[in-house]
Design a protein around this motif. Structure first.
Motif, PDB file in Angstrom:
ATOM      1  N   HIS A 108       0.858  -1.182   0.000  1.00 28.37           N
ATOM      2  CA  HIS A 108       0.000   0.000   0.000  1.00 28.37           C
ATOM      3  C   HIS A 108       0.898   1.237   0.000  1.00 28.37           C
ATOM      4  N   LYS A 109       0.783   2.059  -1.035  1.00 25.26           N
ATOM      5  CA  LYS A 109       1.695   3.191  -1.190  1.00 25.26           C
ATOM      6  C   LYS A 109       1.599   4.173  -0.024  1.00 25.26           C
ATOM      7  N   GLU A 110       0.402   4.436   0.470  1.00 28.07           N
ATOM      8  CA  GLU A 110       0.277   5.369   1.590  1.00 28.07           C
ATOM      9  C   GLU A 110       0.909   4.790   2.853  1.00 28.07           C
ATOM     10  N   ALA A 111       0.785   3.478   3.039  1.00 26.33           N
ATOM     11  CA  ALA A 111       1.409   2.848   4.203  1.00 26.33           C
ATOM     12  C   ALA A 111       2.931   2.972   4.127  1.00 26.33           C
ATOM     13  N   LYS A 120       7.772   5.055  -4.193  1.00 21.88           N
ATOM     14  CA  LYS A 120       6.334   4.999  -4.461  1.00 21.88           C
ATOM     15  C   LYS A 120       5.839   3.567  -4.638  1.00 21.88           C
ATOM     16  N   GLY A 121       6.749   2.650  -4.869  1.00 22.32           N
ATOM     17  CA  GLY A 121       6.350   1.269  -5.065  1.00 22.32           C
ATOM     18  C   GLY A 121       7.541   0.382  -5.357  1.00 22.32           C
ATOM     19  N   HIS A 122       7.250  -0.868  -5.708  1.00 23.46           N
ATOM     20  CA  HIS A 122       8.301  -1.855  -5.943  1.00 23.46           C
ATOM     21  C   HIS A 122       9.269  -1.431  -7.051  1.00 23.46           C
ATOM     22  N   THR A 123       8.736  -0.960  -8.183  1.00 26.20           N
ATOM     23  CA  THR A 123       9.596  -0.661  -9.329  1.00 26.20           C
ATOM     24  C   THR A 123      10.552   0.473  -9.026  1.00 26.20           C
ATOM     25  N   ASP A 124      10.061   1.524  -8.357  1.00 30.78           N
ATOM     26  CA  ASP A 124      10.949   2.618  -7.963  1.00 30.78           C
ATOM     27  C   ASP A 124      12.083   2.107  -7.081  1.00 30.78           C
ATOM     28  N   ALA A 125      11.752   1.252  -6.139  1.00 30.84           N
ATOM     29  CA  ALA A 125      12.765   0.715  -5.243  1.00 30.84           C
ATOM     30  C   ALA A 125      13.778  -0.136  -6.003  1.00 30.84           C
ATOM     31  N   LEU A 126      13.306  -0.954  -6.914  1.00 28.88           N
ATOM     32  CA  LEU A 126      14.207  -1.819  -7.676  1.00 28.88           C
ATOM     33  C   LEU A 126      15.192  -1.007  -8.511  1.00 28.88           C
ATOM     34  N   ARG A 127      14.735   0.089  -9.064  1.00 26.47           N
ATOM     35  CA  ARG A 127      15.653   0.945  -9.823  1.00 26.47           C
ATOM     36  C   ARG A 127      16.802   1.420  -8.941  1.00 26.47           C
ATOM     37  N   ASP A 128      16.476   1.781  -7.727  1.00 21.20           N
ATOM     38  CA  ASP A 128      17.498   2.265  -6.802  1.00 21.20           C
ATOM     39  C   ASP A 128      18.392   1.126  -6.315  1.00 21.20           C
ATOM     40  N   PHE A 129      17.793  -0.013  -5.998  1.00 25.48           N
ATOM     41  CA  PHE A 129      18.572  -1.155  -5.505  1.00 25.48           C
ATOM     42  C   PHE A 129      19.654  -1.568  -6.500  1.00 25.48           C
ATOM     43  N   PHE A 130      19.301  -1.537  -7.804  1.00 25.91           N
ATOM     44  CA  PHE A 130      20.211  -2.060  -8.829  1.00 25.91           C
ATOM     45  C   PHE A 130      20.843  -0.972  -9.696  1.00 25.91           C
ATOM     46  N   ALA A 146       3.760  -2.180 -21.860  1.00 27.88           N
ATOM     47  CA  ALA A 146       4.891  -1.563 -21.170  1.00 27.88           C
ATOM     48  C   ALA A 146       4.659  -0.063 -21.084  1.00 27.88           C
ATOM     49  N   LEU A 147       5.098   0.544 -19.978  1.00 29.77           N
ATOM     50  CA  LEU A 147       4.830   1.951 -19.720  1.00 29.77           C
ATOM     51  C   LEU A 147       6.112   2.778 -19.846  1.00 29.77           C
ATOM     52  N   PHE A 148       6.077   3.763 -20.763  1.00 34.30           N
ATOM     53  CA  PHE A 148       7.226   4.663 -20.915  1.00 34.30           C
ATOM     54  C   PHE A 148       7.350   5.577 -19.710  1.00 34.30           C
ATOM     55  N   THR A 149       6.241   6.140 -19.237  1.00 34.57           N
ATOM     56  CA  THR A 149       6.219   6.847 -17.959  1.00 34.57           C
ATOM     57  C   THR A 149       5.193   6.164 -17.070  1.00 34.57           C
ATOM     58  N   GLU A 150       5.348   6.309 -15.748  1.00 35.60           N
ATOM     59  CA  GLU A 150       4.501   5.536 -14.830  1.00 35.60           C
ATOM     60  C   GLU A 150       3.765   6.444 -13.853  1.00 35.60           C
ATOM     61  N   HIS A 151       4.295   6.542 -12.641  1.00 39.21           N
ATOM     62  CA  HIS A 151       3.594   7.237 -11.568  1.00 39.21           C
ATOM     63  C   HIS A 151       4.025   8.699 -11.489  1.00 39.21           C
ATOM     64  N   ILE A 152       3.635   9.459 -12.519  1.00 38.54           N
ATOM     65  CA  ILE A 152       3.894  10.896 -12.534  1.00 38.54           C
ATOM     66  C   ILE A 152       2.594  11.603 -12.910  1.00 38.54           C
ATOM     67  N   PRO A 153       2.443  12.861 -12.519  1.00 34.83           N
ATOM     68  CA  PRO A 153       1.243  13.583 -12.921  1.00 34.83           C
ATOM     69  C   PRO A 153       1.114  13.643 -14.439  1.00 34.83           C
ATOM     70  N   LEU A 154      -0.111  13.604 -14.918  1.00 31.36           N
ATOM     71  CA  LEU A 154      -0.358  13.598 -16.356  1.00 31.36           C
ATOM     72  C   LEU A 154       0.235  14.825 -17.035  1.00 31.36           C
ATOM     73  N   ARG A 155       0.204  15.976 -16.370  1.00 31.26           N
ATOM     74  CA  ARG A 155       0.701  17.203 -16.976  1.00 31.26           C
ATOM     75  C   ARG A 155       2.202  17.146 -17.258  1.00 31.26           C
ATOM     76  N   GLU A 156       2.923  16.202 -16.628  1.00 31.72           N
ATOM     77  CA  GLU A 156       4.370  16.105 -16.825  1.00 31.72           C
ATOM     78  C   GLU A 156       4.776  15.139 -17.930  1.00 31.72           C
ATOM     79  N   VAL A 157       3.835  14.376 -18.444  1.00 26.61           N
ATOM     80  CA  VAL A 157       4.179  13.317 -19.395  1.00 26.61           C
ATOM     81  C   VAL A 157       4.835  13.877 -20.650  1.00 26.61           C
ATOM     82  N   ALA A 158       4.236  14.898 -21.259  1.00 29.76           N
ATOM     83  CA  ALA A 158       4.767  15.434 -22.515  1.00 29.76           C
ATOM     84  C   ALA A 158       6.194  15.957 -22.340  1.00 29.76           C
TER      85      ALA A 158
END
Length: 311
Positions: A108-111, A120-130, A146-158
């Motif tokens: 749970h991200k808030e937890a 923010k989650g598993h994938t963010d942590a894995l990037r840092d771990f490795f 597959a996601l080019f961008t993930e957990h970012i605000p929509l306004r930042e995608v472009a």
């Protein structure tokens, strides 16, 4: 027959449905692999008791931290911290070769945030771990996204979209999947209508052309108009789709294959798969959770290969 692979299973947030799924599926999972559950036996016994059950005799536990009171359906810093420790232990078992792969149940991200965990989650942590740019891919045998961008605000995608970044992403994606064909979505409605509705598709076209040139054959096609990419005709053509942002890809995917889908982290020196759903606090410890996504994640973890940077 070769011995079954050992999978390190991180148990996720114990206030949610993760442990129920583990317990329900254990007998079947045991035929697919040797599961090593990253949870202290006392905590496993407490969770099983809340479900009106007991632990199977062959339930292998790996100690990860101090015990605490399970509070079904509650967002809790202590439970969030325990789920993070379980995840770290599972990754460490894979890094040292004790386990062949990692399967994660939902956190749970808030937890995590309440526990002071920066990721923010598993994938963010894995990037840092490795120190590697892992790719988040979700789906099932019928279709992976597959996601080019993930957990970012929509306004930042472009602002994140440029040719060089997308080229690197596409090549890394290909090396991880060996996809025969993959469709790449445009960013804008109608894929920009040749500049009428936006010009970001120019970056996407350049990236597709250059990625294919470096790979040596035409793997990627597009940019595809996003609102038709998930129709039956296109799903027959592409087993893989690259989406520019989170909901562009995952909204349609989950509408089609919510129960079957899994989450895969590509581009890492370990194999990691996960369920494609959250903690489902609203049904925690009610014996109502589906095990389909978990079983698919386990099956995938036994067959996927580690990413090799210099392939």
């Amino acid at each position: 027959m070769p011995p079954l692979k050992t999978l390190a299973i991180s148990v996720g947030d114990l206030n949610g449905v993760g442990f129920e799924i583990i317990l329900k599926a254990h007998t079947q999972v045991r035929t697919l692999c040797r599961p090593l559950y990253c949870i202290d036996r006392l905590m496993a016994e407490r969770a099983a008791a809340l479900l009106g059950n007991t632990l199977p005799d062959d339930f292998e536990c790996q100690s990860v931290g101090e015990s605490f009171e399970i509070r079904p359906g509650c967002v809790d810093a202590t439970s969030g911290h325990y789920s993070y420790n379980s995840f770290k232990e599972a990754v460490e078992l894979a890094k040292t070769g004790t386990a062949d792969a990692v399967v994660t149940l939902p956190i749970h991200k808030e937890a995590w945030m309440r526990a002071g965990i920066a990721y923010k989650g598993h994938t963010d942590a894995l990037r840092d771990f490795f120190s590697q740019d892992a790719i988040m891919m979700l789906g099932c045998e019928q279709l992976y996204v597959a996601l080019f961008t993930e957990h970012i605000p929509l306004r930042e995608v472009a602002d994140r979209l440029d040719s060089e970044s997308l080229i690197a992403f596409l090549i890394r994606f290909y090396r991880s999947t060996k996809a025969h064909k993959a469709g790449v979505l445009g960013l804008n409605p109608h894929a920009g209508d040749h500049g009428v509705l936006g010009d970001e598709e120019g970056f996407i076209e350049e990236a597709i052309e250059e990625a294919n040139r470096r790979i040596g054959h035409e793997v990627f096609e597009g940019p595809i108009v996003p609102d038709i990419a998930f129709t039956p005709r296109f799903r027959e053509r592409y087993g893989f789709i690259v989406a520019m942002y989170h909901d562009q890809g995952l909204g349609p995917l989950k509408a089609l294959y919510f129960d079957e889908s899994i989450n895969v982290s590509l581009g890492l020196p370990i194999v990691r798969t996960s369920v494609d759903h959250g903690t489902a606090f609203d049904i925690a410890y009610q014996n109502r959770a589906s095990v389909t996504s978990y079983l698919n994640a386990v099956k995938a973890a036994t067959t996927l290969q580690r990413y090799q940077e210099n392939e």
